[in-house]
Design an enzyme around this catalytic site. Structure first.
Site: not given
Ligand code: S3P
Length: 448
Positions: A28, A101, A327, A354, A403
């Site tokens: 992802k 996010g 994650d 999250k 998740r």
């Molecule tokens: C991600 C960073 C992580 C992770 C998210 C994917 C990314 O989040 O939890 O699923 O692709 O940069 P955070 O930057 O909030 O730790």
């Protein structure tokens, strides 16, 4: 309610041995970055193995709205014709990033140093998540943000007409924040410097280098100092997206707790900034092996083999490992329930912001299923019942979090009574083939 309409309640019951190969979808994090960086260079980027989950499809739509051509060629192959660094057009409509996010924070960064305005929104989960962590550093470039109270979406970003390069120490371990600053730095003159105290996933740095940007990482007493030279000409790329270790975690963990299981999960990305779960599982006594280790598309990959592991034991997970498995704590907490003794997880306050408050969501469901869990602001302890002693039998709430839903479905596979979740619809954000893939291995997951 589900992310995109009707909730999909699901139930998972004890099953026979899980056997076979699990071809999990593309990563992802790398999928989002492939589309965004493809949109920021001139020429045609080809992507194979893109994750076609809702989160990434929302990013594809957003890149079109900013002026890139994004075409689905079928079979996980995509073509992006980019507009170049600084070439984003102003979107005509609100950008809806759904549940993602990563999507919204990276895109905000990518547009914040261009003289355009964009308004972002998402689902109820995303609209409750903190955005100040991204808009604070973007303000240093000269971008303005106007959101709801507490820095929540919907939010409008007015990009900087005359961006300044930035030196920014990321206050929390977050690859999204780091990446947003680096993407904004692409269209600022001079050098943008991002400093992170703890290493987080480094796909943005690796991919920026692959696209031809000048970017260096130096490990100093201050942390990892990442320096990007702005206004590069990015060159279009051929990208092979490795399969997602965060998705692989689900069939791997299922195999560890279902008697007689032997599952091979081929071609999994094992970037060290992502692989902390697998080290943790091995320390807990998991029968997990890495076959054919190799490098593909600039990322280490291997085939993972997981077999039923009846003698799992709890451990103290080193807090410095948290970022490399952030994650995976929900599904780890399920494994911890089937282990003997305590699994102690500290330094994990990021879990509270999250897609849901993941400590609270998992602790509540696990307790309802007969497991003792203690938790505080940035820690939790799961007191393992041991194999054969996990009651289950509850309905857990997924809180619009893929998740959480998948973790409880894994729990049901080896609990004494089936486990339900109120809404499995969010699984489609990251792992749209979860149900058929698990069914093909022998799992008993039904829509109820
Ligand atoms: C991600 C960073 C992580 C992770 C998210 C994917 C990314 O989040 O939890 O699923 O692709 O940069 P955070 O930057 O909030 O730790």
């Amino acid at each position: 309610m589900s992310a995109h309409g009707t909730p999909i309640p699901m139930i998972s019951a004890a099953c026979g041995p899980l056997k076979g190969e699990a071809h999990v979808p593309g990563d992802k994090s790398i999928s989002h970055r492939s589309l965004i960086l493809g949109a920021m260079c001139v020429g045609e980027t080809r992507i194979s193995g893109l994750l076609e989950g809702e989160d990434v499809l929302d990013t594809a739509k957003a890149m079109r709205a900013f002026g890139a051509e994004v075409e689905d060629l079928g079979g996980g192959n995509w073509r992006v014709y980019g507009v170049g660094v600084g070439g984003f057009a102003e979107p005509e409509n609100v950008i809806d990033c759904g549940n993602s996010g990563t999507g919204v924070r990276l895109i905000m960064g990518a547009m914040a140093s261009s003289p355009i305005t964009a308004t972002f929104t998402g689902d109820a989960s995303l609209n409750g998540r903190p955005m100040a962590r991204v808009t604070d550093p973007l303000a240093l470039f000269g971008a303005q943000s106007h959101g709801r109270t507490g820095g929540r979406l919907p939010m409008t970003i007015v990009g900087a007409a005359d961006p300044m390069p930035v030196r920014y120490v990321v206050p929390m371990p977050s690859a999204q924040v780091k990446s947003a600053v680096l993407l904004a730095g692409l269209n600022a003159p001079g050098q943008t410097v991002v400093i992170e105290k703890e290493a987080t996933r480094d796909h943005t740095e690796r991919m920026l280098a692959g696209f031809g940007a000048t970017i260096t990482t130096e490990v100093t007493d201050e942390g990892r100092v990442i320096t990007l030279t702005g206004r590069p000409e990015l060159n279009a790329q051929e990208i092979i997206v490795p399969r997602d270790p965060s998705s692989a975690a689900f069939p791997v963990c299922a195999a560890l707790i279902v008697p007689g299981s032997d599952v091979l999960v081929p071609n999994i990305g094992l970037n060290p900034t992502r692989a902390g779960l697998f080290t943790t599982l091995q320390e807990m006594g998991a029968d997990l092996t890495f076959e054919n280790p190799r490098e593909e598309g600039g990322e280490p990959v291997a085939d993972l083999r997981a077999r039923f592991s009846p003698d799992l034991h709890g451990i103290e997970v080193p807090p410095e490992r948290a970022a490399s498995m952030i994650d995976e704590y929900p599904v780890l907490s399920v494994i911890a329930a089937f282990a003997k003794g305590d699994t102690v997880m500290r330094g994990v306050k990021e879990l509270r912001v999250k897609e849901s408050d993941r400590i609270d969501a998992m602790a509540t469901g696990l307790r309802a299923g007969g497991i003792t869990v203690e938790d505080g602001a940035d820690w939790w302890i799961v007191r393992g019942a041991g194999h054969g002693n996990v009651a289950g039998g509850m309905e857990a709430v997924s809180h619009l979090d893929h998740r959480i839903a998948m973790s409880f479905m894994i729990m049901g596979m080896a609990s004494n009574a089936p486990v339900s979740v109120d809404d499995g619809a969010p699984i489609a954000t990251s792992f749209p083939v979860f149900e058929p893939l698990m069914a093909a291995l022998g799992a008993e997951i039904r829509r109820s």
